[in-house]
Design a protein around this motif. Structure first.
Motif, PDB file in Angstrom:
ATOM      1  N   SER A 249       0.827  -1.199   0.000  1.00 34.71           N
ATOM      2  CA  SER A 249       0.000   0.000   0.000  1.00 34.71           C
ATOM      3  C   SER A 249       0.869   1.261   0.000  1.00 34.71           C
ATOM      4  O   SER A 249       0.587   2.233  -0.714  1.00 34.71           O
ATOM      5  CB  SER A 249      -0.926   0.002   1.222  1.00 34.71           C
ATOM      6  OG  SER A 249      -1.794   1.114   1.196  1.00 34.71           O
ATOM      7  N   ARG A 250       1.949   1.220   0.763  1.00 32.12           N
ATOM      8  CA  ARG A 250       2.868   2.370   0.762  1.00 32.12           C
ATOM      9  C   ARG A 250       3.565   2.526  -0.585  1.00 32.12           C
ATOM     10  O   ARG A 250       3.707   3.642  -1.097  1.00 32.12           O
ATOM     11  CB  ARG A 250       3.914   2.191   1.866  1.00 32.12           C
ATOM     12  CG  ARG A 250       3.417   2.581   3.233  1.00 32.12           C
ATOM     13  CD  ARG A 250       4.404   2.238   4.327  1.00 32.12           C
ATOM     14  NE  ARG A 250       5.623   3.028   4.304  1.00 32.12           N
ATOM     15  CZ  ARG A 250       5.723   4.282   4.712  1.00 32.12           C
ATOM     16  NH1 ARG A 250       4.637   4.917   5.145  1.00 32.12           N
ATOM     17  NH2 ARG A 250       6.871   4.922   4.689  1.00 32.12           N
ATOM     18  N   GLY A 388      -2.734  -4.821  -0.934  1.00 35.57           N
ATOM     19  CA  GLY A 388      -2.045  -3.578  -0.605  1.00 35.57           C
ATOM     20  C   GLY A 388      -2.001  -2.617  -1.778  1.00 35.57           C
ATOM     21  O   GLY A 388      -2.185  -1.409  -1.614  1.00 35.57           O
ATOM     22  N   ALA A 389      -1.755  -3.137  -2.991  1.00 36.47           N
ATOM     23  CA  ALA A 389      -1.727  -2.278  -4.176  1.00 36.47           C
ATOM     24  C   ALA A 389      -3.115  -1.761  -4.521  1.00 36.47           C
ATOM     25  O   ALA A 389      -3.260  -0.671  -5.090  1.00 36.47           O
ATOM     26  CB  ALA A 389      -1.142  -3.046  -5.355  1.00 36.47           C
ATOM     27  N   ALA A 418      -3.830   5.743   2.520  1.00 31.85           N
ATOM     28  CA  ALA A 418      -3.232   4.613   1.806  1.00 31.85           C
ATOM     29  C   ALA A 418      -1.732   4.509   2.072  1.00 31.85           C
ATOM     30  O   ALA A 418      -1.175   3.410   2.083  1.00 31.85           O
ATOM     31  CB  ALA A 418      -3.485   4.758   0.307  1.00 31.85           C
ATOM     32  N   PHE A 419      -1.096   5.657   2.305  1.00 31.53           N
ATOM     33  CA  PHE A 419       0.359   5.686   2.451  1.00 31.53           C
ATOM     34  C   PHE A 419       0.826   5.349   3.863  1.00 31.53           C
ATOM     35  O   PHE A 419       1.895   4.778   4.048  1.00 31.53           O
ATOM     36  CB  PHE A 419       0.873   7.074   2.060  1.00 31.53           C
ATOM     37  CG  PHE A 419       2.363   7.197   2.072  1.00 31.53           C
ATOM     38  CD1 PHE A 419       3.140   6.598   1.081  1.00 31.53           C
ATOM     39  CD2 PHE A 419       3.013   7.914   3.070  1.00 31.53           C
ATOM     40  CE1 PHE A 419       4.523   6.708   1.088  1.00 31.53           C
ATOM     41  CE2 PHE A 419       4.394   8.036   3.078  1.00 31.53           C
ATOM     42  CZ  PHE A 419       5.150   7.437   2.091  1.00 31.53           C
ATOM     43  N   ALA A 420       0.021   5.681   4.875  1.00 30.06           N
ATOM     44  CA  ALA A 420       0.513   5.542   6.245  1.00 30.06           C
ATOM     45  C   ALA A 420      -0.450   4.849   7.196  1.00 30.06           C
ATOM     46  O   ALA A 420      -0.097   3.852   7.832  1.00 30.06           O
ATOM     47  CB  ALA A 420       0.875   6.928   6.800  1.00 30.06           C
ATOM     48  N   LEU A 421      -1.660   5.345   7.317  1.00 31.40           N
ATOM     49  CA  LEU A 421      -2.531   4.904   8.403  1.00 31.40           C
ATOM     50  C   LEU A 421      -3.034   3.479   8.203  1.00 31.40           C
ATOM     51  O   LEU A 421      -3.025   2.666   9.132  1.00 31.40           O
ATOM     52  CB  LEU A 421      -3.691   5.887   8.565  1.00 31.40           C
ATOM     53  CG  LEU A 421      -3.264   7.342   8.831  1.00 31.40           C
ATOM     54  CD1 LEU A 421      -4.480   8.235   8.986  1.00 31.40           C
ATOM     55  CD2 LEU A 421      -2.371   7.427  10.068  1.00 31.40           C
ATOM     56  N   ILE A 422      -3.483   3.159   6.996  1.00 33.10           N
ATOM     57  CA  ILE A 422      -3.947   1.792   6.725  1.00 33.10           C
ATOM     58  C   ILE A 422      -2.797   0.791   6.813  1.00 33.10           C
ATOM     59  O   ILE A 422      -2.945  -0.277   7.426  1.00 33.10           O
ATOM     60  CB  ILE A 422      -4.665   1.720   5.362  1.00 33.10           C
ATOM     61  CG1 ILE A 422      -5.983   2.513   5.435  1.00 33.10           C
ATOM     62  CG2 ILE A 422      -4.930   0.270   4.955  1.00 33.10           C
ATOM     63  CD1 ILE A 422      -6.718   2.625   4.108  1.00 33.10           C
TER      64      ILE A 422
END
Length: 459
Positions: A249-250, A388-389, A418-422
């Motif tokens: 995701s990151r 994640g993607a 999408a970049f940090a919290l999830i």
């Protein structure tokens, strides 16, 4: 009668096996980094449509991965059970990877069909080569210690793939594209494909299968039932899925984060590395360090405990990165390095545990199903990559992202989610799952000893 000690695997074979994961790592890192950006920001397709594509291909994998594992388990050839697929799968592996980005001049609808078809086929040929590659690790030695050592080299090359993508990908895209970013991405993928084919053929040529196949295998349905009631496999699969979701995701949202949230214009900040390349390189360098550290620590501590600690390190580092100022380039780079350390520890231990589980299943049930166990484990990792993607695609679609435009406050929050919290939140259930892993070092030693005796008995 004294038991014959297992054959020691030499450095040449460890390197030969490990380099095969360079191929897989280059593919998954490049897809994870560029696929969403390529189709959404450069070609204008809806983020949710590409997110859905990433999820739907996993429905195909849910069938093809276990099927490929069971086919490999039942293969008998002069090259063994698993190695033939590296020989014959290498070239299609390279070809379909390039086709994903070789988009002809099509309408938006035609382009979406192209993306769905080529990416699905790329994942199918990835399965044909990568599932037997993973199965080969389970039969390369009857010794858990030897397999762990080979796994460490595998994860080293996997991390090296991340370094190569981080250091070289954005530069190659810029230089090969000559101002056309989409063309640069396609040509860079072509270079990756050539390297990957060579890596798979090298693995085929330098490795050996040392655990002989059983005279006959059980039924397919029976093998699947056996796997699904194996608690340790479920625990490690959940931890692997969640750990990979966090990284994927990151990675999938990083280009959007730096372009729209940070406002980065791609100017190099360290030699020829821009902020995106620095971010990705720090992750990969951390992953190499984590692989080395994890391989060392597993000699003294239980693997399950180490994975829990690695997840805590990753989650803490992701949250700290989010809290740092947007212009804190070097503090962010340092924190991202520790995200990679946690990820490297997770992956080297998870893949070692998967082969331990295959041996445990053989010991408990008398069924040799290494290919199925490993293929199902690879599917878990691929599912984590896909989920994640897909997260950035769905979240950005729901929060109103518009390609190439100034983003609303809601859209910016979507990118941050999408970049940090999830990603940070995804690591929690993975740690909980590992609390239920029951294969400690003492039990694995018993399994290894009793299987060795069983395999030496005549008939």
């Amino acid at each position: 009668m004294a038991r014959t000690p297992p054959e020691r695997i030499g450095l040449k074979e460890k390197l030969g096996y490990g380099v095969g994961d360079l191929a897989s790592g280059l593919y998954l890192n490049f897809f994870g980094f560029f696929l969403l950006y390529f189709y959404v920001d450069l070609h204008g397709l809806a983020p949710a449509a590409i997110g859905l594509m990433l999820l739907l291909t996993k429905l195909v994998d849910a069938v093809t991965d276990p099927m490929m594992g069971m086919i490999a388990d039942r293969t008998r050839s002069r090259w063994g059970r698993y190695r033939p697929y590296l020989l014959f799968g290498a070239v299609p592996f390279g070809l379909f990877g390039v086709l994903v980005f070789a988009v002809p001049d099509l309408s938006q609808g035609g382009m979406l069909v192209w993306a769905y078809v080529t990416y699905t086929m790329a994942m199918v040929v990835y399965t044909v080569a990568n599932v037997p590659y993973g199965g080969l690790l389970g039969v390369i030695s009857p010794s858990a210690t030897q397999r762990a050592s080979v796994t460490a080299w595998r994860m080293f090359f996997s991390a090296t793939a991340g370094i190569m993508i981080g250091v070289l990908a954005t530069t190659l895209v810029r230089e090969l594209g000559g101002g056309d970013e989409a063309r640069g991405i396609m040509l860079t993928m072509g270079c990756i494909a050539v390297v990957s084919v060579f890596c798979l053929l090298t693995t085929f040529a330098t490795t050996k299968e040392r655990i002989p196949p059983a005279a006959q295998n059980g039924s397919i349905g029976g093998d699947l039932r056996e796997l699904l009631r194996t608690g340790p496999w479920i625990a490690v699969a959940v931890a692997a899925i969640m750990g990979v979701i966090a990284i994927a995701s990151r990675a999938g949202s990083a280009l959007f984060y730096f372009k729209y949230v940070v406002g980065d214009d791609g100017t190099p900040v360290f030699f020829f590395l821009d902020r995106v390349a620095l971010f990705y390189t720090a992750l990969a360098l951390g992953q190499v360090s984590g692989v080395i550290l994890g391989n060392f620590l597993q000699r003294r501590f239980e693997k399950a405990h180490l994975i829990i600690a690695a997840g805590a390190l990753k989650a803490s580092a992701i949250v700290l990165f989010y809290m740092l100022p947007l212009d804190a380039v070097w503090p962010q780079t340092l924190v991202q390095y520790f995200v990679g350390v946690g990820f490297g520890i997770l992956m080297v231990l998870a893949f070692a545990m998967f082969t331990d589980i295959a041996e445990y299943v053989d010991w408990r049930s008398g069924k040799q199903m290494t290919g199925l166990v490993v293929s199902a484990s690879i599917f878990a990792v691929k599912a984590g990559v896909a989920l994640g993607a897909a997260v950035p695609g769905f979240v950005m679609g729901l929060t109103g992202f518009v390609a190439g435009e100034s983003q609303s406050e809601q859209a910016m929050m979507g990118i941050n989610l999408a970049f940090a919290l999830i990603p940070a939140a995804a690591l929690i259930p993975g740690g909980i799952a590992m609390m239920f892993y029951r294969l400690d070092r003492r039990l694995i030693a018993t399994v290894e000893s009793e299987l060795a005796t069983r395999r030496e008995l005549p008939g």
